[in-house]
Motif scaffolding. Structure first.
Motif, short mmCIF file in Angstrom:
data_model
loop_
_atom_site.label_atom_id
_atom_site.label_comp_id
_atom_site.label_asym_id
_atom_site.label_seq_id
_atom_site.Cartn_x
_atom_site.Cartn_y
_atom_site.Cartn_z
N LEU A 11 0.83 -1.20 0.00
CA LEU A 11 0.00 0.00 0.00
C LEU A 11 0.87 1.26 0.00
CD1 LEU A 11 -2.74 -1.17 2.52
CD2 LEU A 11 -3.00 -0.89 0.05
N GLN A 12 1.98 1.23 0.69
CA GLN A 12 2.89 2.37 0.69
C GLN A 12 3.47 2.62 -0.70
OE1 GLN A 12 5.93 2.06 3.74
NE2 GLN A 12 4.43 1.38 5.25
N GLU A 13 3.86 1.55 -1.39
CA GLU A 13 4.42 1.70 -2.73
C GLU A 13 3.37 2.24 -3.69
OE1 GLU A 13 7.17 1.28 -6.06
OE2 GLU A 13 7.14 1.96 -3.98
N PHE A 14 2.14 1.77 -3.55
CA PHE A 14 1.09 2.31 -4.41
C PHE A 14 0.90 3.81 -4.16
CE2 PHE A 14 -3.25 3.72 -5.09
CZ PHE A 14 -3.37 3.48 -6.46
N ALA A 15 0.88 4.21 -2.90
CA ALA A 15 0.71 5.63 -2.58
C ALA A 15 1.83 6.47 -3.20
CB ALA A 15 0.66 5.82 -1.07
N ARG A 16 3.06 5.95 -3.16
CA ARG A 16 4.18 6.67 -3.77
C ARG A 16 3.97 6.84 -5.27
NH1 ARG A 16 8.91 5.94 -6.55
NH2 ARG A 16 8.52 3.72 -6.89
N LEU A 17 3.55 5.77 -5.93
CA LEU A 17 3.38 5.81 -7.38
C LEU A 17 2.17 6.66 -7.79
CD1 LEU A 17 4.24 2.08 -8.11
CD2 LEU A 17 5.65 4.09 -8.61
N LYS A 18 1.17 6.67 -6.95
CA LYS A 18 0.01 7.52 -7.25
C LYS A 18 0.42 8.99 -7.22
CE LYS A 18 -4.87 8.20 -6.18
NZ LYS A 18 -6.03 7.76 -5.36
N ARG A 19 1.28 9.33 -6.27
CA ARG A 19 1.79 10.71 -6.23
C ARG A 19 2.62 11.03 -7.48
NH1 ARG A 19 2.65 9.23 -0.75
NH2 ARG A 19 4.87 8.80 -1.16
N LEU A 20 3.33 10.03 -7.97
CA LEU A 20 4.24 10.23 -9.09
C LEU A 20 3.51 10.28 -10.43
CD1 LEU A 20 7.31 10.45 -9.70
CD2 LEU A 20 7.34 7.96 -9.92
N TYR A 21 2.49 9.43 -10.59
CA TYR A 21 1.83 9.29 -11.89
C TYR A 21 0.38 9.77 -11.91
CZ TYR A 21 5.69 6.18 -13.28
OH TYR A 21 6.92 5.65 -13.59
N GLY A 22 -0.15 10.14 -10.78
CA GLY A 22 -1.58 10.40 -10.66
C GLY A 22 -2.11 11.55 -11.48
N ASP A 23 -1.23 12.42 -11.98
CA ASP A 23 -1.70 13.51 -12.83
C ASP A 23 -1.86 13.07 -14.28
OD1 ASP A 23 1.03 13.15 -13.20
OD2 ASP A 23 1.42 15.28 -13.56
N ARG A 24 -1.45 11.82 -14.59
CA ARG A 24 -1.53 11.33 -15.97
C ARG A 24 -2.54 10.19 -16.16
NH1 ARG A 24 4.79 10.37 -16.67
NH2 ARG A 24 4.74 10.62 -14.39
N ILE A 25 -2.97 9.58 -15.07
CA ILE A 25 -3.85 8.42 -15.15
C ILE A 25 -4.55 8.25 -13.81
CG2 ILE A 25 -2.00 6.85 -14.43
CD1 ILE A 25 -3.17 4.73 -16.29
N GLU A 26 -5.79 7.79 -13.83
CA GLU A 26 -6.47 7.43 -12.59
C GLU A 26 -5.92 6.10 -12.10
OE1 GLU A 26 -10.70 7.55 -12.37
OE2 GLU A 26 -10.85 9.37 -13.59
N LEU A 27 -5.41 6.07 -10.89
CA LEU A 27 -4.81 4.86 -10.33
C LEU A 27 -5.61 4.37 -9.14
CD1 LEU A 27 -1.03 5.78 -10.53
CD2 LEU A 27 -2.28 4.19 -12.00
N TYR A 28 -5.72 3.03 -9.05
CA TYR A 28 -6.50 2.41 -7.99
C TYR A 28 -5.73 1.21 -7.44
CZ TYR A 28 -10.20 5.24 -10.00
OH TYR A 28 -10.94 6.30 -10.46
#
Length: 281
Positions: free
Chosen positions: A61-78
């Motif tokens: 869950l921590q790794e997902f949160a990091r990647l959502k911060r990194l890529y979340g402006d380009r794609i909806e991540l879940y």
């Protein structure tokens, strides 16, 4: 075709073959509108194909949160988990899995119990499945099929998931053992009972495209699409990818088959809400 989404993928936190970031980066590269990771949830015992334990789930869950911060402006991540229904303690609706900050949960069955209480993996290569049936499940293929669908129906009755993973995954292995089994009346009756129960409970199923190019099967079998349409069961299409390059494998073909069968829309996450979206041209 639009509907460029996927909510069933396995990373190196479980049995996937690449880090989580590789899947997300590939989804961005291919122009996906939304993407979800869904590693196999931990079981009460260690396996080669699940997250090891609750500590590792926290890191996932921590790794997902990091990647959502990194890529979340380009794609909806879940972020989700594929959670096995084992029994009343180990299942998607239990307090632990419901307490996790997940966007969605997949409810699946990969394991059966033998009459001696052994845990038997039925999501294997056909030759291994055949041996498991012979050595651990009494050699009675019909009994195994009925036990599989009955277990899925117990899971569906308990709820706690967003959609059912690969709703008849056993179909390929049993057809390899007995080629005419899917056409036998008792099998058709069980399938009808199963999908009718899904409809009564208002559950959503995925059309899983993972092995379409490898063995020609979708889960559920495309032969059931007419029944699914008649019953009005909502459908989400996922690739169950274990490699980044396979995140869209089989999905365009599955969408065309669904549309040809009269199912004109699928469900996708949009701004965190499951939304019905027409299948594009």
């Amino acid at each position: 075709m639009n509907n460029l989404t996927n909510y069933h993928s396995h990373t190196s936190f479980c049995d996937g073959k690449a880090p989580m970031e590789a899947f997300i980066a590939e989804a961005v590269r291919q122009g996906f509108t939304s993407y979800g990771v869904s590693s196999h949830a931990p079981l009460p015992f260690r396996t080669r194909w699940t997250i090891d334990d609750r500590e590792q789930t926290g890191l996932y869950l921590q790794e997902f949160a990091r990647l959502k911060r990194l890529y979340g402006d380009r794609i909806e991540l879940y972020v989700g988990l594929e959670i096995d229904y084992m029994d009343e303690d180990q299942q998607p609706a239990n307090d632990y899995f419901q307490s996790l900050p997940l966007d969605y949960r997949i409810g699946s069955v990969h394991l059966l119990h033998s009459t001696q209480g052994e845990i038997v993996d039925i999501d294997t290569k056909p030759e291994v499945f055949r041996e498991h049936v012979r050595l651990h499940l009494g050699g009675d293929l019909k009994r195994v099929v009925l036990a599989y669908f009955d277990k899925l129906m117990r899971m569906i009755g308990r709820g706690g998931f967003d959609f059912i993973g690969h709703a008849d995954k056993i179909s390929y292995n049993v057809s390899c053992c007995e080629p005419n089994i899917l056409g036998q009346q008792w099998y058709k009756d069980k399938i009808s009972e199963y999908f009718t129960f899904i409809a009564e409970k208002g559950a959503m199923i995925e059309v899983n495209t993972k092995t379409l190019h490898r063995n020609g099967f979708l889960y559920p079998n495309k032969e059931h699409f007419g029944l699914i349409r008649t019953l009005g069961i909502p459908v989400v299409v996922n690739s169950d990818a274990h490699l980044p390059e396979l995140i869209n494998s089989g999905r365009p073909e599955a969408l065309r088959l669904l549309k040809a069968s009269g199912i004109g829309a699928v469900w996708q996450l949009e701004r965190g809400v499951w939304t019905e979206v027409p299948i594009g041209e």
